[in-house]
Write an enzyme that holds these catalytic residues in place. Sequence first.
Site, PDB file in Angstrom:
ATOM      1  N   TYR A   1       0.909  -1.227  -0.064  1.00 61.83           N
ATOM      2  CA  TYR A   1       0.036  -0.103  -0.086  1.00 61.83           C
ATOM      3  C   TYR A   1       0.908   1.329   0.098  1.00 61.83           C
ATOM      4  CZ  TYR A   1      -4.413   2.717   1.478  1.00 61.83           C
ATOM      5  OH  TYR A   1      -5.297   3.688   1.605  1.00 61.83           O
ATOM      6  N   CYS A   2       0.803   2.395  -0.916  1.00 63.09           N
ATOM      7  CA  CYS A   2       1.366   3.481  -0.921  1.00 63.09           C
ATOM      8  C   CYS A   2       2.930   3.206  -1.209  1.00 63.09           C
ATOM      9  CB  CYS A   2       1.006   4.502   0.097  1.00 63.09           C
ATOM     10  SG  CYS A   2       1.645   6.056   0.048  1.00 63.09           S
ATOM     11  N   ILE A   3       3.579   3.712  -0.260  1.00 66.18           N
ATOM     12  CA  ILE A   3       4.972   3.696  -0.389  1.00 66.18           C
ATOM     13  C   ILE A   3       5.345   2.105  -0.162  1.00 66.18           C
ATOM     14  CG2 ILE A   3       5.459   4.091   1.985  1.00 66.18           C
ATOM     15  CD1 ILE A   3       8.004   5.682   1.387  1.00 66.18           C
TER      16      ILE A   3
ATOM     17  N   GLY B   1       3.934  -0.326  -1.437  1.00 66.74           N
ATOM     18  CA  GLY B   1       3.568  -0.687  -2.698  1.00 66.74           C
ATOM     19  C   GLY B   1       4.641  -0.565  -3.744  1.00 66.74           C
TER      20      GLY B   1
END
Length: 592
Positions: A329-331, A333
Site C-alpha cells: 500500500y502506497c510507499i 507498494g
Amino acid sequence: MSDETTTGETVDMGDHGSRQRETAERLQQLSLRLMSALSRRKAPNPGIEAPGPDLYAKTAAAWWEQMMQNPARAVGHTMGFWEGSIRAWTGAMTPGPDDEEAKPDKRFTDGEWDSNPWLNYLKRQYKVTSGAMRAAVEDLDTLPDKEKRRLRYFSDQIANLMAPNNFLGSNPEALRRAMETDGESLIQGLENLVTDLEANDGELLVKLVDDSAFSVGENIATAPGQVVLRTKMMELIQYAPATDQVHAVPIVIFPPWINKFYVLDLKPQNSLIRWLVDQGYTVFVASWVNPGPDMADTGLEDYIEHGFLAGIDAAKKITKQKKVNAVGYCIAGTTLSLTLSLLKQRGDRSVNSATLFTALTDFSDQGEFTPFLQDDFIDGIEVEVNRSGLLPARVMSRTMSFLRSNDLVYGPAIRSYMLGETPPAFDLLYWNGDSTNLPGRMTMQYLRGLCQRNEFAKGAFELMGHSLSVRDVDVPLMAVVAQTDHIAAWKDCYRGVQAMGSGAKTFVVSESGHIAGIVNPPSKKKYGHYINDDLRGDAEAWLAEASFHEGSWWPRWDAWLTERSGEMVPARKPRQSDLGPAPGSYVKIKAT
C-alpha cells in the site's frame, strides 16, 4: 457585596470580581506555558518553510518578459482587478449573496457574510484579490510548467491564509461565540493553541481529533491475532482464522510506514483485515517500527531485507507454502515493486501474485507534490535529517495537510483556537495523526533516487547490489488506485503499471481518495469502481473505455485472489509466543 441594575436585578460584585481574578490567573498561566512551549522550538529550517529564491527570480523574469512582449495583457489584469474591486464595494452596499451561480464556499456560510455590509465587502474583495492572484499565475505563459506548478501552490497558500474568516476580527461566528460565552471560547481556544504547541515542541500542528477517545488494541485495531515475528524493522502479525478452512496460499500485507498499519483495521465494520479473514484467507500484516534517531542510517534495503523478505519467508514457513500473495500500500507498494525486481534478478519466485494499492513506480510527473520535490525543498529536508537523523513525523504531517490547507489547517484551527471547540472523536483522523518518523537515509533514497531522478522507472535504481527496474515486475498483478487521490494520482500509478513486465495485469480505479478508495467495505455500498482490461492506451483512453461497476472492488479482488490461492486446507491458528497478541508493541510507539 451587591449592586442593583436599572431593571432591578441584583449583581453579586464579589462573584464578578472572583471570576475576573480566575480569568486573569488562567491567562497568566497560559501565557507562561505559551512562552515555555515556544522556547522549545528548534531553530527554523528555511528550506522546508518557503520556496527558494530561484522561484522568485524565475517568476520575476517571466513577468518582465511577458510585460515587454504584451503590455496590454498586464494592463488588462490591472483593469480587471480594479473593476472587480469597485463591484465588490458597490455590491456590499446592498448586502446579499454575491454570485448565485458561484460554487458555495463553506468558509463563508455564516449568514452575516451576506447580511453585514462590512463582512460582505471583505468577502467580495477577498474573492476578487485571490482570483486576480491565481489569474496572474495562470497567465505567465513563459514560466516553465514545473515552476508554474510551484508558483501556483505557493500562491494558493497565500490566498488561503489571507481569507478573512481566518482572522478573529472578521469571523462573525467566532465573535458571536465570544460574546455568548463572555469570552470563555477565546480562553479555551488559547488553551487549545498552547496544548498543540506543547505537544510539538513549539511547532504549530493543529490537532484534528480528540485522541483521548481511542486506544489502539481496545477500540481500534482489535482484530484477533498474534505477533509471530519481530525484526528491527517490523512485527509480523498473523490473524486468527474465522472459517474452518482457508485458502492454501497466504496473504502478506505491507502497509505504508508513513502511518500505522491499523488503517486496515480501524473498526470491525470497515476492517479489510477482518473481511479477508472472513473470506477464508490466512492473513499476515507487517506493523512497522516507528524509527528514532538511532535509525538514521536505515535505508530502503533494511525495509526490504528485514521487512518484505523476512515477512514473506516467515509466512511461507508458518503455512508450509512455497509462495505467498503479497500486498503493498502506497510507499510499501512502491517498495514491494522494488522487492519483486530484486527477487526476479535473484531467481526467487516466492511471490505468487502482487496487489498494489495506490502505489507509484513512475515519478516522471510529480503532480501536486511538484513544490516539494524540487531541490530547494529536498535540500531543506536533507538539512533536517542531517540535524536529527530522521524526518520528524510532524514535518510530513504538515506537508500533507497543506495540500488541503482549508480543510486540514485553517478550518480546524478556527474551530479549535477561535471557537474553543474540542476536536471531534473520529477514528480515521486519529489514525492520520498517529504518524511516524522516517529514517534519514531511507528518506533521501526515496526523494532523490525515486522521486527526483525516477531511477526505478529508468531501470537504474541501485540497491543491494542490483540495478532494479520496474520492467522486472512480471508476476500476476492487480493494481487498485483511487480516482481523486491527491497523494498517488491514479494516472501516474497507471503509467507505472503499464511499464511493468509481461505478467497478467488487472487495473482498477476506485471512486474517492487515497484512504476511502481503498478502505471501501462492500457493506457500505458507497463507492463504485472502473474496470478495463486494455492497458495499451494512455490513462484518459483507459478511463473513456472502462466499464463502471457499483459498489466496492473488494469482492472483485476476492475472486481474483481465489484463482491464485490454491486449494482449501484446514484453518491455521497463529502459534502462541512471548511476542504478544495483535496489534503488537511497535504500533504503540509514538513519534517524538
